[in-house]
Design an enzyme around this catalytic site. Sequence first.
Site, PDB file in Angstrom:
ATOM      1  N   ASP A  81       0.799  -0.984   0.122  1.00 10.31           N
ATOM      2  CA  ASP A  81       0.053  -0.001   0.127  1.00 10.31           C
ATOM      3  C   ASP A  81       0.763   1.441   0.000  1.00 10.31           C
ATOM      4  OD1 ASP A  81      -3.212   0.711   1.777  1.00 10.31           O
ATOM      5  OD2 ASP A  81      -1.850   1.989   0.410  1.00 10.31           O
ATOM      6  N   ASP A 121      -3.269   2.433  -5.724  1.00  8.55           N
ATOM      7  CA  ASP A 121      -2.206   2.427  -4.812  1.00  8.55           C
ATOM      8  C   ASP A 121      -1.854   1.122  -3.893  1.00  8.55           C
ATOM      9  OD1 ASP A 121      -4.334   3.007  -3.386  1.00  8.55           O
ATOM     10  OD2 ASP A 121      -3.441   4.421  -2.071  1.00  8.55           O
ATOM     11  N   GLU A 122      -2.541   0.013  -4.526  1.00  7.14           N
ATOM     12  CA  GLU A 122      -2.461  -1.074  -3.571  1.00  7.14           C
ATOM     13  C   GLU A 122      -2.634  -2.289  -4.407  1.00  7.14           C
ATOM     14  OE1 GLU A 122      -5.529  -1.817  -0.602  1.00  7.14           O
ATOM     15  OE2 GLU A 122      -5.970   0.087  -0.808  1.00  7.14           O
TER      16      GLU A 122
END
Length: 361
Positions: free
Chosen positions: A23, A121-122
């Site tokens: 993350d 973003d993960e």
Amino acid sequence: MPPGRSSRPPSEESPTRWVLHVDLDEFIAAVEVRRRPELAGLPVVVGGRGDPTERGVVATASYEARAYGVGSAMPLRTAARRLPPEAVFLPVDKPAYEDASEEVMAVLRSFPVRVEVLGWDEAFLGADLSDEAVPEALARSVQEAVLASTRLHCSVGIGDNKLQAKIATGFGKPRGIGRLTTDRWFEVMGDRPTTALWGIGAKTARRLADLGITTVAGLAAADTAMLAEALGPTMGPWFRRLGRGVDSSPVDPTPWVPRAHGRETTFQTDLTDWDAVASEARRLAGLVAEDLAAEGRPAARVGVKVRYAPFETRQRSLTLPEPSGSAEVIAEAACRLLERLDHDRRVRLLGVRAEMSPPAP
DNA sequence: TCTGGGGTCCTAGGACCC
DNA sequence: TCTGGGGTCCTAGGACCC
């Protein structure tokens, strides 16, 4: 996250020894600071059109801004009131984040793991039983490689499954590594509120509390049939599995196939003129048609969303006689749906969405 | 503190058909 | 006569996540 994606037959699963969840830290703010180094160290807030006097909410706040109690989903006006004058407000620049996300995902894919992208973003990283890598060492290598290639920091969670890894990341933030595995699940999670689980929000927590369940341990010990009765045949048992830290869903690297595309706008000033609402619907329908065209898939269903002032949402939808990608067909359908709604109230938000048929196998 | 925009999936009731 | 039961599609709403 949703049970639909988790309930695959066991035969499709690869035996996984552990899962990493990666993350990016303050991703959107970090991307902005990366291209504007002079902003480093300042409270930075990205959201809406970057004007804190407008309607809009915080997409991401830098850690410096979070120190003032500013966080995601907070109205920009509230954020502005809390922050000192040197704070910087920036508009959302989606293409920039998509590009940065691709950079990051490319780095993750350079490792010998399966990569399941969860959003900008993960991502989850999965390795098979036969692989020898030690997860802590891999986590550190991933952080170093992402930083070296993209100048972005990330946190990593290690778990026996995706649920555990996802929660573990929170224990590592920022820039750290967290670990949450089955052997210590209840020790770490048992006394926490049910909202600590990925998939349980405020509403579900309240319904569980009405059943006398307030903690993760309490949820784990609850009766399955009772949960199914109270919360639904799929959701009830799924919540109980969450409470026990159980998640058998595989890390699935298959590219995501979108089910729907939609565009919506909150007006800076509520619309009162229904002709203006209709012409805005046509504009949004055109944007949706562009999104469909980019994928080469037609719409099977069309829906509209109207949020009346002060904040009351209505949705209408219909199945097209036959799938179509035409902006005109989508616009006509949207306008027909709008006819079925109250025209005498102030409109705060309007949205148009298209659902696609699943692609042929 | 007046609450974005992009999505996903589940639930439940009614229509409709056999 | 006032009553079946299962299955699927359609629609509206709700919850959650980033």
